[in-house]
Design a protein around this motif. Sequence first.
Motif, PDB file in Angstrom:
ATOM      1  N   ARG A  98     -16.550  56.372  52.437  1.00  0.00           N
ATOM      2  CA  ARG A  98     -16.961  57.808  52.465  1.00  0.00           C
ATOM      3  C   ARG A  98     -17.308  58.186  51.092  1.00  0.00           C
ATOM      4  O   ARG A  98     -16.821  57.954  49.966  1.00  0.00           O
ATOM      5  CB  ARG A  98     -15.472  58.497  52.616  1.00  0.00           C
ATOM      6  CG  ARG A  98     -15.178  59.127  53.916  1.00  0.00           C
ATOM      7  CD  ARG A  98     -13.846  59.685  54.166  1.00  0.00           C
ATOM      8  NE  ARG A  98     -13.600  60.830  53.027  1.00  0.00           N
ATOM      9  CZ  ARG A  98     -12.451  61.578  53.362  1.00  0.00           C
ATOM     10  NH1 ARG A  98     -11.594  61.080  54.073  1.00  0.00           N
ATOM     11  NH2 ARG A  98     -12.518  62.546  52.698  1.00  0.00           N
ATOM     12  N   GLU A 102     -11.348  57.586  61.129  1.00  0.00           N
ATOM     13  CA  GLU A 102     -11.644  57.651  59.571  1.00  0.00           C
ATOM     14  C   GLU A 102     -12.556  56.498  59.259  1.00  0.00           C
ATOM     15  O   GLU A 102     -12.295  55.490  59.827  1.00  0.00           O
ATOM     16  CB  GLU A 102     -10.059  57.311  58.945  1.00  0.00           C
ATOM     17  CG  GLU A 102      -9.022  58.360  59.323  1.00  0.00           C
ATOM     18  CD  GLU A 102      -9.230  59.761  58.532  1.00  0.00           C
ATOM     19  OE1 GLU A 102     -10.259  59.653  57.665  1.00  0.00           O
ATOM     20  OE2 GLU A 102      -8.440  60.577  58.464  1.00  0.00           O
ATOM     21  N   PHE A 122      -1.999  58.741  64.194  1.00  0.00           N
ATOM     22  CA  PHE A 122      -0.917  59.199  63.212  1.00  0.00           C
ATOM     23  C   PHE A 122      -0.311  60.295  63.890  1.00  0.00           C
ATOM     24  O   PHE A 122      -0.420  60.825  64.990  1.00  0.00           O
ATOM     25  CB  PHE A 122      -1.349  59.448  62.080  1.00  0.00           C
ATOM     26  CG  PHE A 122      -2.587  60.535  61.761  1.00  0.00           C
ATOM     27  CD1 PHE A 122      -3.853  60.158  61.967  1.00  0.00           C
ATOM     28  CD2 PHE A 122      -2.344  61.910  61.614  1.00  0.00           C
ATOM     29  CE1 PHE A 122      -4.607  61.524  61.901  1.00  0.00           C
ATOM     30  CE2 PHE A 122      -3.147  62.931  61.452  1.00  0.00           C
ATOM     31  CZ  PHE A 122      -4.488  62.613  61.591  1.00  0.00           C
ATOM     32  N   GLN A 176       1.323  64.267  63.485  1.00  0.00           N
ATOM     33  CA  GLN A 176       1.419  65.554  62.630  1.00  0.00           C
ATOM     34  C   GLN A 176       2.567  66.409  63.105  1.00  0.00           C
ATOM     35  O   GLN A 176       3.234  66.413  64.099  1.00  0.00           O
ATOM     36  CB  GLN A 176       0.339  66.399  62.926  1.00  0.00           C
ATOM     37  CG  GLN A 176      -1.143  65.542  62.345  1.00  0.00           C
ATOM     38  CD  GLN A 176      -2.092  66.802  62.554  1.00  0.00           C
ATOM     39  OE1 GLN A 176      -2.338  67.057  63.514  1.00  0.00           O
ATOM     40  NE2 GLN A 176      -3.001  66.761  61.423  1.00  0.00           N
ATOM     41  N   GLU A 183      -2.799  63.951  48.967  1.00  0.00           N
ATOM     42  CA  GLU A 183      -2.167  64.956  50.015  1.00  0.00           C
ATOM     43  C   GLU A 183      -1.230  64.622  50.793  1.00  0.00           C
ATOM     44  O   GLU A 183      -1.295  63.475  51.639  1.00  0.00           O
ATOM     45  CB  GLU A 183      -3.375  65.798  50.996  1.00  0.00           C
ATOM     46  CG  GLU A 183      -2.839  66.742  52.003  1.00  0.00           C
ATOM     47  CD  GLU A 183      -4.029  67.311  52.835  1.00  0.00           C
ATOM     48  OE1 GLU A 183      -5.122  67.018  52.478  1.00  0.00           O
ATOM     49  OE2 GLU A 183      -3.650  67.804  53.762  1.00  0.00           O
ATOM     50  N   LEU A 184       0.059  65.349  50.971  1.00  0.00           N
ATOM     51  CA  LEU A 184       0.980  65.232  51.858  1.00  0.00           C
ATOM     52  C   LEU A 184       1.069  66.204  52.891  1.00  0.00           C
ATOM     53  O   LEU A 184       1.144  65.725  54.175  1.00  0.00           O
ATOM     54  CB  LEU A 184       2.176  65.194  51.093  1.00  0.00           C
ATOM     55  CG  LEU A 184       3.738  65.148  51.543  1.00  0.00           C
ATOM     56  CD1 LEU A 184       3.708  63.844  52.310  1.00  0.00           C
ATOM     57  CD2 LEU A 184       4.910  65.143  50.788  1.00  0.00           C
ATOM     58  N   HIS A 194      -2.398  76.412  55.084  1.00  0.00           N
ATOM     59  CA  HIS A 194      -3.800  77.058  55.316  1.00  0.00           C
ATOM     60  C   HIS A 194      -3.595  78.303  55.949  1.00  0.00           C
ATOM     61  O   HIS A 194      -2.828  78.637  57.003  1.00  0.00           O
ATOM     62  CB  HIS A 194      -4.655  76.123  56.006  1.00  0.00           C
ATOM     63  CG  HIS A 194      -4.753  74.639  56.149  1.00  0.00           C
ATOM     64  ND1 HIS A 194      -4.497  73.716  56.840  1.00  0.00           N
ATOM     65  CD2 HIS A 194      -4.926  74.118  55.007  1.00  0.00           C
ATOM     66  CE1 HIS A 194      -4.518  72.583  56.365  1.00  0.00           C
ATOM     67  NE2 HIS A 194      -4.739  72.677  55.061  1.00  0.00           N
ATOM     68  N   SER A 241       0.973  72.219  57.960  1.00  0.00           N
ATOM     69  CA  SER A 241       0.499  70.945  58.609  1.00  0.00           C
ATOM     70  C   SER A 241       0.918  69.873  57.745  1.00  0.00           C
ATOM     71  O   SER A 241       0.346  69.223  56.775  1.00  0.00           O
ATOM     72  CB  SER A 241      -1.052  70.733  58.744  1.00  0.00           C
ATOM     73  OG  SER A 241      -1.406  69.732  59.471  1.00  0.00           O
ATOM     74  N   GLY A 290       1.793  65.350  57.652  1.00  0.00           N
ATOM     75  CA  GLY A 290       1.691  64.253  58.378  1.00  0.00           C
ATOM     76  C   GLY A 290       3.023  63.533  58.416  1.00  0.00           C
ATOM     77  O   GLY A 290       3.473  63.242  57.276  1.00  0.00           O
ATOM     78  N   ARG A 325       2.901  60.006  56.511  1.00  0.00           N
ATOM     79  CA  ARG A 325       2.630  60.483  54.906  1.00  0.00           C
ATOM     80  C   ARG A 325       3.972  60.624  54.238  1.00  0.00           C
ATOM     81  O   ARG A 325       4.377  60.423  53.162  1.00  0.00           O
ATOM     82  CB  ARG A 325       1.814  61.307  54.601  1.00  0.00           C
ATOM     83  CG  ARG A 325       0.361  60.733  55.000  1.00  0.00           C
ATOM     84  CD  ARG A 325      -0.848  61.629  54.135  1.00  0.00           C
ATOM     85  NE  ARG A 325      -2.035  61.188  54.703  1.00  0.00           N
ATOM     86  CZ  ARG A 325      -3.426  61.821  54.282  1.00  0.00           C
ATOM     87  NH1 ARG A 325      -3.163  62.819  53.574  1.00  0.00           N
ATOM     88  NH2 ARG A 325      -4.301  61.220  54.819  1.00  0.00           N
TER      89      ARG A 325
HETATM   90  P1  ATP Z   1      -7.235  64.005  54.001  1.00  0.00           P
HETATM   91  O1  ATP Z   1      -8.098  64.950  53.031  1.00  0.00           O
HETATM   92  O2  ATP Z   1      -6.181  62.997  53.345  1.00  0.00           O
HETATM   93  O3  ATP Z   1      -8.146  63.199  54.990  1.00  0.00           O
HETATM   94  P2  ATP Z   1      -6.844  66.160  55.831  1.00  0.00           P
HETATM   95  O4  ATP Z   1      -7.228  67.343  54.694  1.00  0.00           O
HETATM   96  O5  ATP Z   1      -7.935  65.821  56.536  1.00  0.00           O
HETATM   97  O6  ATP Z   1      -6.533  64.963  54.882  1.00  0.00           O
HETATM   98  P3  ATP Z   1      -5.621  67.757  57.518  1.00  0.00           P
HETATM   99  O7  ATP Z   1      -6.601  67.937  58.429  1.00  0.00           O
HETATM  100  O8  ATP Z   1      -5.155  69.181  56.629  1.00  0.00           O
HETATM  101  O9  ATP Z   1      -5.806  66.531  56.615  1.00  0.00           O
HETATM  102  O10 ATP Z   1      -3.991  67.450  57.937  1.00  0.00           O
HETATM  103  C1  ATP Z   1      -2.840  67.624  57.969  1.00  0.00           C
HETATM  104  C2  ATP Z   1      -2.208  66.405  57.457  1.00  0.00           C
HETATM  105  O11 ATP Z   1      -2.051  65.343  58.438  1.00  0.00           O
HETATM  106  C3  ATP Z   1      -2.405  66.008  56.033  1.00  0.00           C
HETATM  107  O12 ATP Z   1      -1.786  66.614  55.285  1.00  0.00           O
HETATM  108  C4  ATP Z   1      -2.023  64.551  56.273  1.00  0.00           C
HETATM  109  O13 ATP Z   1      -0.371  64.478  55.766  1.00  0.00           O
HETATM  110  C5  ATP Z   1      -2.008  64.197  57.645  1.00  0.00           C
HETATM  111  N1  ATP Z   1      -3.149  63.375  58.039  1.00  0.00           N
HETATM  112  C6  ATP Z   1      -4.437  63.523  58.043  1.00  0.00           C
HETATM  113  N2  ATP Z   1      -5.134  62.521  58.375  1.00  0.00           N
HETATM  114  C7  ATP Z   1      -4.425  61.521  58.403  1.00  0.00           C
HETATM  115  C8  ATP Z   1      -4.640  59.922  58.624  1.00  0.00           C
HETATM  116  N3  ATP Z   1      -5.656  59.528  58.859  1.00  0.00           N
HETATM  117  N4  ATP Z   1      -3.474  59.465  58.753  1.00  0.00           N
HETATM  118  C9  ATP Z   1      -2.093  59.694  58.521  1.00  0.00           C
HETATM  119  N5  ATP Z   1      -1.835  61.076  58.071  1.00  0.00           N
HETATM  120  C10 ATP Z   1      -2.976  62.024  58.187  1.00  0.00           C
END
Ligand code: ATP
Length: 510
Positions: free
Chosen positions: A96, A247, A260, A262, A327-328, A332, A369, A371, A374
Amino acid sequence: MDFKSLVSHSKEYGFVFQSSEIYDGLSAAYDYGPNGVELKNNIKQYWWKSMVQMHANITGLDASIFMHPKTWKASGHVDAFNDPMIDNKDSKKRYRADVLIEGYCEKIENKIKKDVDKARKRFGDEFNEAEFRSTNGRILDRQAKIDDILSKMNNALRDADMEGLKTIIEDLEIACPDSGSKNWTDVRQFNLMFSTQLGSIAGEEGKLYLRPETAQGIFVNFLNVQKTTRQKLPFGIAQIGKAFRNEIVARQFIFRMREFEQMEMQFFVKPGTQKEYFDYWKETRMKWHTNLGTPADKLRWHDHDNLAHYADAATDIEFDFPFGFRELEGIHSRTDFDLNAHQELSGKKLQYFDPALNESYVPYVVETSLGCDRMFLSQMANALQEETVPDADGKDSIRTVLKLNPVIAPVKVAVLPLVKNKEELTKAASDVFDKLKTSFNCQYDEKDAIGKRYRRQDAIGTPYCVTIDFDTLEDGTVTIRDRDSLKQERVNIDDLKAKVFAGTDMGNLM
Ligand code: ATP
């Protein structure tokens, strides 16, 4: 403990296994083992109870993973749920682009940290970190460089300027972490949604997506829930479920996976009041983490400079993972973007009739939101420790202990007969086990010396070990050992349930 030890401990003690391990695994997919599934379920339960049970105006939902494909058109995911990807032509590795740039900045940040640590050693107690950071020339230069790079990157991301991102990578001479090569392809947008095909319908028409977030199931059900629960604004809908994202680079164990879970809550509010609820949920969510025992200095806020197309405010709760602050959870303020978009594309009204104003409008939404995986990783990282404690002979020995909050520990009580080949003891221990198992997840263990059995329970975070010995047969008492203080207490079998309940009740955290 370091990250490697955490990963191997998770495997050795049945918390997390690599998916399809016998086929050499599938990257970024993991399975939760016998202890892992208990811990994960307890985390979910803690979240569900504090959201749904503790808030009269929040109710639950379990929407399906598949949704009408128009959902993802309306939400913007078809057109804008992209990450910028770049390939290295020599190593053929994919990255990325923003992660490469952030990695570069992290290296500069590490240099700053080293300087700060050196100065702390030199100045001792009188050291003032904030002052040092704001006056030391070298640190100021380095910080300015980081700020400049991140600001350029955020602008490029905001404008979907792929050439701009490539220029940053080239100007900084960022090399492929795998091969050291600087031979890069152009940066391209990569959509993160997985797609699949609906039964008998061929081609584009039958194209379905695996949901990349649980939120949309809540938005499209907003009126169903409101009407059936007769909630008035503000009210929330909570949901726990799987989400899928393709991803580009998924690593760091269960931190970033392609499948994963949520735990999301969408809170519907009157337009104009969103700031008030954004602040309320920020405070409430941070408290949820600290109530569980996550140290405040391992959590921090990260406000988004780069707001998503649907948000008017956004912040993350970051946790200090073994690989740094990441980020945990996200909080929003999503405005009325989603409901409006669904209203437009479906042609169905998604409005709330406000009896006080005698008018209908589209509510605003504040979401939290988190995860689940996480959260799991943060708790394991926090809890896993090595400690020097006295062994049975009073000598120092090292134990590995998982100091999970007892409320989320996979096993609450281990029931241990002092020796295994005395039938009176094993019978009495089985009776104690049967008494407790209706209320708690318990384990019965009679193998090996008692000290070894204690260590096994420490390693999976069991808060209480109950030992049945010969005195038990005489007076109906047992020894109960506390995982953290190592104190052993003699209690009556009839008082055990109340004692374990007092120490593991989720209500303690609410
Ligand atoms: P990141 O910036 O780490 O990719 P994001 O900002 O895309 O995360 P959000 O779309 O806000 O994440 O998703 C909400 C929550 O879902 C995140 O705070 C995280 O805890 C969880 N999450 C997102 N993507 C993943 C993933 N690929 N694997 C595990 N948990 C995830």
